[in-house]
Design an enzyme around this catalytic site. Structure first.
Site, mmCIF file in Angstrom:
data_model
loop_
_atom_site.group_PDB
_atom_site.id
_atom_site.type_symbol
_atom_site.label_atom_id
_atom_site.label_comp_id
_atom_site.label_asym_id
_atom_site.label_seq_id
_atom_site.Cartn_x
_atom_site.Cartn_y
_atom_site.Cartn_z
ATOM 1 N N GLY A 81 -29.577 -25.378 -41.335
ATOM 2 C CA GLY A 81 -30.039 -23.998 -41.452
ATOM 3 C C GLY A 81 -29.097 -22.996 -40.833
ATOM 4 O O GLY A 81 -27.896 -23.237 -40.725
ATOM 5 N N VAL A 89 -28.788 -22.131 -37.801
ATOM 6 C CA VAL A 89 -28.163 -22.581 -36.557
ATOM 7 C C VAL A 89 -27.239 -23.767 -36.826
ATOM 8 O O VAL A 89 -26.047 -23.740 -36.507
ATOM 9 C CB VAL A 89 -29.246 -22.941 -35.507
ATOM 10 C CG1 VAL A 89 -28.611 -23.567 -34.281
ATOM 11 C CG2 VAL A 89 -30.024 -21.692 -35.109
ATOM 12 N N THR A 120 -43.758 -20.761 -35.490
ATOM 13 C CA THR A 120 -44.989 -20.582 -34.720
ATOM 14 C C THR A 120 -46.113 -21.340 -35.433
ATOM 15 O O THR A 120 -46.201 -21.313 -36.663
ATOM 16 C CB THR A 120 -45.324 -19.074 -34.627
ATOM 17 O OG1 THR A 120 -44.188 -18.410 -34.039
ATOM 18 C CG2 THR A 120 -46.538 -18.825 -33.768
ATOM 19 N N GLU A 179 -28.582 -22.472 -28.551
ATOM 20 C CA GLU A 179 -27.589 -21.673 -29.265
ATOM 21 C C GLU A 179 -27.900 -20.193 -29.048
ATOM 22 O O GLU A 179 -29.019 -19.769 -29.236
ATOM 23 C CB GLU A 179 -27.666 -22.024 -30.761
ATOM 24 C CG GLU A 179 -26.589 -21.402 -31.581
ATOM 25 C CD GLU A 179 -25.232 -21.575 -30.933
ATOM 26 O OE1 GLU A 179 -24.743 -22.704 -30.885
ATOM 27 O OE2 GLU A 179 -24.674 -20.576 -30.439
ATOM 28 N N GLU A 196 -27.334 -13.690 -35.722
ATOM 29 C CA GLU A 196 -26.975 -13.713 -37.139
ATOM 30 C C GLU A 196 -26.156 -12.481 -37.499
ATOM 31 O O GLU A 196 -26.329 -11.408 -36.921
ATOM 32 C CB GLU A 196 -28.242 -13.805 -37.977
ATOM 33 C CG GLU A 196 -28.847 -15.184 -37.846
ATOM 34 C CD GLU A 196 -30.148 -15.315 -38.599
ATOM 35 O OE1 GLU A 196 -30.310 -14.657 -39.635
ATOM 36 O OE2 GLU A 196 -30.994 -16.096 -38.137
ATOM 37 N N LYS A 252 -32.977 -20.028 -22.476
ATOM 38 C CA LYS A 252 -32.901 -19.518 -23.850
ATOM 39 C C LYS A 252 -34.084 -18.589 -24.145
ATOM 40 O O LYS A 252 -33.915 -17.486 -24.675
ATOM 41 C CB LYS A 252 -32.875 -20.708 -24.814
ATOM 42 C CG LYS A 252 -33.042 -20.360 -26.253
ATOM 43 C CD LYS A 252 -31.867 -19.608 -26.808
ATOM 44 C CE LYS A 252 -32.183 -19.129 -28.189
ATOM 45 N NZ LYS A 252 -31.076 -18.803 -29.000
ATOM 46 N N LYS A 275 -30.557 0.368 -29.128
ATOM 47 C CA LYS A 275 -30.638 1.165 -30.344
ATOM 48 C C LYS A 275 -32.100 1.198 -30.795
ATOM 49 O O LYS A 275 -32.660 0.154 -31.166
ATOM 50 C CB LYS A 275 -29.738 0.507 -31.396
ATOM 51 C CG LYS A 275 -29.688 1.201 -32.706
ATOM 52 C CD LYS A 275 -28.410 2.003 -32.868
ATOM 53 C CE LYS A 275 -28.440 2.713 -34.192
ATOM 54 N NZ LYS A 275 -27.889 4.002 -34.211
ATOM 55 N N CYS A 295 -36.217 -15.294 -34.120
ATOM 56 C CA CYS A 295 -36.262 -15.738 -32.721
ATOM 57 C C CYS A 295 -37.143 -14.919 -31.799
ATOM 58 O O CYS A 295 -37.970 -15.469 -31.082
ATOM 59 C CB CYS A 295 -34.848 -15.741 -32.147
ATOM 60 S SG CYS A 295 -33.886 -17.095 -32.806
HETATM 61 C C1 UDX Z 1 -31.138 -13.095 -31.389
HETATM 62 C C2 UDX Z 1 -30.273 -13.145 -30.109
HETATM 63 O O1 UDX Z 1 -29.448 -11.975 -30.047
HETATM 64 C C3 UDX Z 1 -29.434 -14.415 -30.110
HETATM 65 O O2 UDX Z 1 -28.712 -14.512 -28.891
HETATM 66 C C4 UDX Z 1 -30.350 -15.615 -30.280
HETATM 67 O O3 UDX Z 1 -29.587 -16.804 -30.339
HETATM 68 C C5 UDX Z 1 -31.179 -15.485 -31.530
HETATM 69 O O4 UDX Z 1 -31.920 -14.255 -31.510
HETATM 70 P P1 UDX Z 1 -30.678 -12.423 -33.933
HETATM 71 O O5 UDX Z 1 -32.167 -12.490 -34.084
HETATM 72 O O6 UDX Z 1 -29.827 -13.138 -34.915
HETATM 73 O O7 UDX Z 1 -30.239 -12.978 -32.488
HETATM 74 O O8 UDX Z 1 -30.215 -10.888 -33.986
HETATM 75 P P2 UDX Z 1 -30.117 -9.693 -32.932
HETATM 76 O O9 UDX Z 1 -28.803 -9.054 -33.095
HETATM 77 O O10 UDX Z 1 -30.496 -10.109 -31.570
HETATM 78 O O11 UDX Z 1 -31.189 -8.664 -33.500
HETATM 79 C C6 UDX Z 1 -32.582 -8.931 -33.498
HETATM 80 C C7 UDX Z 1 -33.356 -7.748 -34.024
HETATM 81 O O12 UDX Z 1 -33.310 -6.661 -33.113
HETATM 82 C C8 UDX Z 1 -32.828 -7.195 -35.349
HETATM 83 O O13 UDX Z 1 -33.906 -6.864 -36.180
HETATM 84 C C9 UDX Z 1 -32.043 -5.967 -34.928
HETATM 85 O O14 UDX Z 1 -31.937 -5.035 -35.958
HETATM 86 C C10 UDX Z 1 -32.899 -5.481 -33.780
HETATM 87 N N1 UDX Z 1 -32.164 -4.633 -32.807
HETATM 88 C C11 UDX Z 1 -31.106 -5.143 -32.108
HETATM 89 C C12 UDX Z 1 -32.582 -3.322 -32.568
HETATM 90 O O15 UDX Z 1 -33.541 -2.845 -33.192
HETATM 91 N N2 UDX Z 1 -31.913 -2.569 -31.641
HETATM 92 C C13 UDX Z 1 -30.861 -3.048 -30.919
HETATM 93 O O16 UDX Z 1 -30.314 -2.308 -30.074
HETATM 94 C C14 UDX Z 1 -30.448 -4.381 -31.165
HETATM 95 P P1 ADP Z 2 -32.803 -22.333 -37.937
HETATM 96 O O1 ADP Z 2 -32.765 -20.843 -38.073
HETATM 97 O O2 ADP Z 2 -33.426 -22.784 -36.637
HETATM 98 O O3 ADP Z 2 -31.503 -23.011 -38.198
HETATM 99 P P2 ADP Z 2 -33.745 -23.091 -40.603
HETATM 100 O O4 ADP Z 2 -35.158 -23.066 -41.125
HETATM 101 O O5 ADP Z 2 -32.730 -22.184 -41.191
HETATM 102 O O6 ADP Z 2 -33.878 -22.865 -39.018
HETATM 103 O O7 ADP Z 2 -33.167 -24.572 -40.708
HETATM 104 C C1 ADP Z 2 -33.818 -25.726 -40.316
HETATM 105 C C2 ADP Z 2 -33.534 -26.832 -41.340
HETATM 106 O O8 ADP Z 2 -34.014 -28.085 -40.827
HETATM 107 C C3 ADP Z 2 -34.190 -26.654 -42.703
HETATM 108 O O9 ADP Z 2 -33.203 -26.602 -43.711
HETATM 109 C C4 ADP Z 2 -35.107 -27.907 -42.862
HETATM 110 O O10 ADP Z 2 -35.119 -28.414 -44.189
HETATM 111 C C5 ADP Z 2 -34.431 -28.894 -41.921
HETATM 112 N N1 ADP Z 2 -35.300 -29.984 -41.439
HETATM 113 C C6 ADP Z 2 -36.512 -29.882 -40.864
HETATM 114 N N2 ADP Z 2 -36.973 -31.121 -40.504
HETATM 115 C C7 ADP Z 2 -36.033 -32.015 -40.861
HETATM 116 C C8 ADP Z 2 -35.899 -33.462 -40.754
HETATM 117 N N3 ADP Z 2 -36.843 -34.228 -40.182
HETATM 118 N N4 ADP Z 2 -34.771 -34.044 -41.256
HETATM 119 C C9 ADP Z 2 -33.806 -33.276 -41.815
HETATM 120 N N5 ADP Z 2 -33.860 -31.929 -41.943
HETATM 121 C C10 ADP Z 2 -34.957 -31.300 -41.474
#
Ligand code: UDX
Ligand code: ADP
Length: 463
Positions: free
Chosen positions: A12, A14, A95, A162, A166, A221, A268, A277
Site C-alpha cells: 500500500g 506505506v 478503525t 513510518e 503522502e 508514532k 496552515k 492517519c
Molecule cells: C501524516 C504525518 O505527517 C506523517 O508523518 C505520518 O507518517 C502519516 O500521517 P499525511 O497524512 O500523509 O502524513 O499528510 P500530512 O501532510 O500530515 O497532512 C495531513 C492532513 O492535514 C492533510 O489533509 C493536510 O491537508 C492537512 N494539513 C496539514 C493542514 O490542514 N494544515 C497544515 O498546516 C498541514
Molecule cells: P497503508 O496506507 O497502511 O499502506 P493500504 O491500505 O494502502 O495501507 O495498504 C495495505 C495493504 O495490505 C493492502 O493492499 C492490503 O491488500 C494488504 N494486506 C492486508 N492484509 C494482508 C495479508 N494478510 N497478506 C497480504 N497483504 C495484505
C-alpha cells in the site's frame, strides 16, 4: 546478522514506497513486496511505470530503476515469507467498524492474520518488523502468536514506525528527520535492532537512527501524529475566532510561527485535516487512554477530532448560508477531492464530508481533481451510507477539465491545495459561472485581491 532478503506484507501507501527506497539504496538486498490484492500487485508490475497504483512524485523513477533487479512485487505471500530473513508488516489497520471499540480502536484483524501466516510458513528464524501504525503493545500480541508455533523457529519483533507523509513520501524516505527502531532489551533483541540499523545506514546518517524499547517506539508514532493534528485543530479553532474579530489567521500563524519554540510548520488553517492517519491514530490514543481509565487524557485528545469535524461542517454550513440559505439544485464546483495535494489518496478527505453535507441540502456537485477518478469519488460517498447510491450518482458528476467543472456553477469550493489551481485563468472561470460568482477557498491558496477584482465574492478560512 546481515539481512539479505526482505519481505514486506502489504503493497500500500506505506509498504510500496518504503520498499522501493530500501531496494534502491540497498542493491545487495532482495526486496519482495507481497499483497493479497492481485490487482494491486499487477499494477505495481505494470510495464509502464506510470501506472503503478500509488502516485507519489519521484516514485515511478525509483521503481523503474530497482524493479526486476532487487525489487519484486508478488502475490506469493507464503513463498516470500519463507525465503526472507526480515519481514515488514505494512498492512492496513483501519478503525474498527464493529464490536467493542467500534469507531475508535484499531482493527488488528489483518495484523493478526499476518502474524499467524508468518508463524505457519516460517521454517527459519526471522526478524518481524511492525511498519504499520499500531496501538501501543501490539508487538506483545504478535510475539505471543509467533512464539507459540511449536516448530522451534525463533522470532524477534521490532517496531519501526513510518513517518512519511503522502505527496512527499520519496523525499521523506530519502532524507528522514529520524528513523525510529524499537526492540527488546535482550541480547537477541539488540542484535535484531542492529540488523535493521544496518539496512538504514546504507543511506541514513547513524545519528538520525534512534533506538528505543518497543513500547516507546509504538507510542511515539501515535504521539507524533497526535501533536501534528493538534496543531492543525489549534489553528483552525483560531480561524473561527479570526472570522468573528477581523483578525487574519494567516497573519496570526506567521506571527506565532516565528517564535522558535512554536515553529512555522503545520499552522496552515484549512477546511480540516484528512488522511488515513491523524483521525485513526488519535481515536486509537483516546481508546487506549480510556481503557486505562485515563479519562482526562482521552477527552483532551478527543477534542482535536471534535474541532476537526466542526471545521468541515462549518465550511459546508457557510457555503449554504452565503448562497442565500439554499443550495437546492444549485451547482457547486469542487476543485480537489484528495486529502492533500500531490496524492491520489482520498481517505478521510474533508471533501467527502463537505460533499455529503451539500448533497443533504440537494446541491449538485461538479468535481475536478487531477488525480482522483469519478469511481473513487462515488465510492467515497457511498461508503458513508448516508443515502441511496443512486442519489449520489445523480447528484455528483466528475470532470477531466476544471473549466468544464466550473461552467454554470453558482460557487467554486477549493478542497485540496493543488498548485495548478492557482495558475488557472480565473477570468475565464468567472465568465462561465452564475452571478454573483462565489469562491470558498478551503485551503487559503488563491489571491483574494485579484479574484475580487475580477468580480468574485471570495471567502477564505479565517479572514
Ligand atoms: C501524516 C504525518 O505527517 C506523517 O508523518 C505520518 O507518517 C502519516 O500521517 P499525511 O497524512 O500523509 O502524513 O499528510 P500530512 O501532510 O500530515 O497532512 C495531513 C492532513 O492535514 C492533510 O489533509 C493536510 O491537508 C492537512 N494539513 C496539514 C493542514 O490542514 N494544515 C497544515 O498546516 C498541514
Ligand atoms: P497503508 O496506507 O497502511 O499502506 P493500504 O491500505 O494502502 O495501507 O495498504 C495495505 C495493504 O495490505 C493492502 O493492499 C492490503 O491488500 C494488504 N494486506 C492486508 N492484509 C494482508 C495479508 N494478510 N497478506 C497480504 N497483504 C495484505
Amino acid at each position: 546478522m546481515k539481512v539479505t532478503k526482505i519481505c514486506c506484507i502489504g503493497a500500500g501507501y506505506v509498504g510500496g514506497p518504503t520498499m522501493a527506497i530500501i531496494a534502491q539504496k540497498c542493491p545487495q538486498i532482495q526486496v519482495t513486496v507481497v499483497d493479497l490484492n492481485a490487482e494491486r500487485i499487477a499494477a505495481w508490475n505494470d510495464e509502464d511505470v506510470n501506472n503503478i497504483p500509488i502516485y507519489e512524485p519521484g516514485l515511478s523513477e525509483i521503481v523503474k530503476e530497482a524493479r526486476g533487479r532487487n525489487l519484486f512485487f508478488s502475490t506469493e505471500v507464503d513463498a516470500a515469507i519463507d525465503a526472507a530473513d526480515m519481514i515488514f508488516i505494512s498492512v492496513n489497520t483501519p478503525t474498527k467498524t464493529y464490536g467493542k471499540g467500534k469507531g475508535m480502536a484499531a482493527d488488528l484483524k489483518y495484523i493478526e492474520l499476518c502474524a499467524r501466516q508468518i508463524a505457519r510458513v516460517s521454517k527459519s528464524n526471522k526478524i518481524v518488523v511492525e511498519k504499520s501504525t499500531l496501538p501501543v503493545r501490539t508487538a506483545e500480541a504478535i510475539k505471543s502468536i509467533l512464539d507459540n508455533t511449536g516448530n522451534g523457529v525463533k522470532f524477534q519483533i521490532l517496531s519501526n514506525p513510518e513517518f512519511l507523509a503522502e505527496g512527499t513520501a520519496v523525499q521523506d524516505l530519502l532524507q528522514p528527520d529520524r528513523i525510529l527502531i524499537g526492540g527488546d532489551t535482550t541480547e537477541e533483541g539488540q542484535k535484531a535492532i542492529q540488523a535493521l540499523v544496518e539496512v538504514y545506514a546504507n543511506w541514513v546518517p547513524e545519528n538520525k537512527i534512534l533506538t528505543t524499547n518497543v513500547w516507546s517506539s509504538e507510542l511515539s508514532k501515535l504521539t507524533a501524529n497526535a501533536f501534528l493534528a493538534q496543531r492543525i485543530s489549534s489553528i483552525n479553532a483560531m480561524s473561527e475566532l479570526c472570522e468573528k474579530t477581523g483578525a487574519d489567521v494567516n497573519e496570526v500563524a506567521r506571527a506565532i510561527g516565528m517564535d522558535s519554540r512554536i515553529g512555522p510548520k503545520f499552522l496552515k488553517a484549512s477546511v480540516g485535516f484528512g488522511g488515513s492517519c491523524f483521525q485513526k491514530d488519535i481515536l486509537n490514543l483516546v481508546y487506549i487512554a480510556k481503557s486505562y481509565g485515563l479519562h482526562e487524557v482521552a477527552d483532551y485528545w478527543e477534542q482535536v477530532i471534535i474541532m476537526n469535524d466542526h471545521q468541515k461542517r462549518r465550511f459546508s454550513g457557510n457555503i449554504v448560508k452565503t448562497l442565500y440559505n439554499t443550495v437546492s439544485d444549485k451547482k457547486i464546483a469542487f476543485l480537489g477531492w484528495a486529502f492533500k495535494k500531490d496524492t491520489n489518496d482520498t481517505r478521510e478527505s474533508a471533501a467527502i464530508y463537505v460533499a455529503d453535507d451539500l448533497i443533504n441540502e440537494n446541491a449538485t456537485l461538479a468535481i475536478y481533481d487531477p488525480k482522483v477518478s469519478h469511481k473513487k469519488v462515488l465510492a467515497d460517498l457511498d461508503y458513508l451510507e448516508t443515502r441511496a447510491t443512486s442519489v449520489n450518482a445523480e447528484r455528483v458528476q466528475s470532470f477531466g477539465n476544471p473549466y468544464q467543472a466550473c461552467e454554470g456553477a453558482h460557487a467554486v469550493a477549493v478542497l485540496t491545495e493543488w498548485d495548478e489551481f492557482v495558475t488557472y485563468d480565473w477570468q475565464k472561470i468567472y465568465e462561465a459561472m452564475q452571478k454573483p460568482a462565489f469562491v470558498f477557498d478551503g485551503r487559503n491558496i488563491l489571491d483574494k485581491t485579484s479574484l475580487e477584482k475580477i468580480g468574485f465574492v471570495y471567502q477564505a478560512i479565517g479572514s
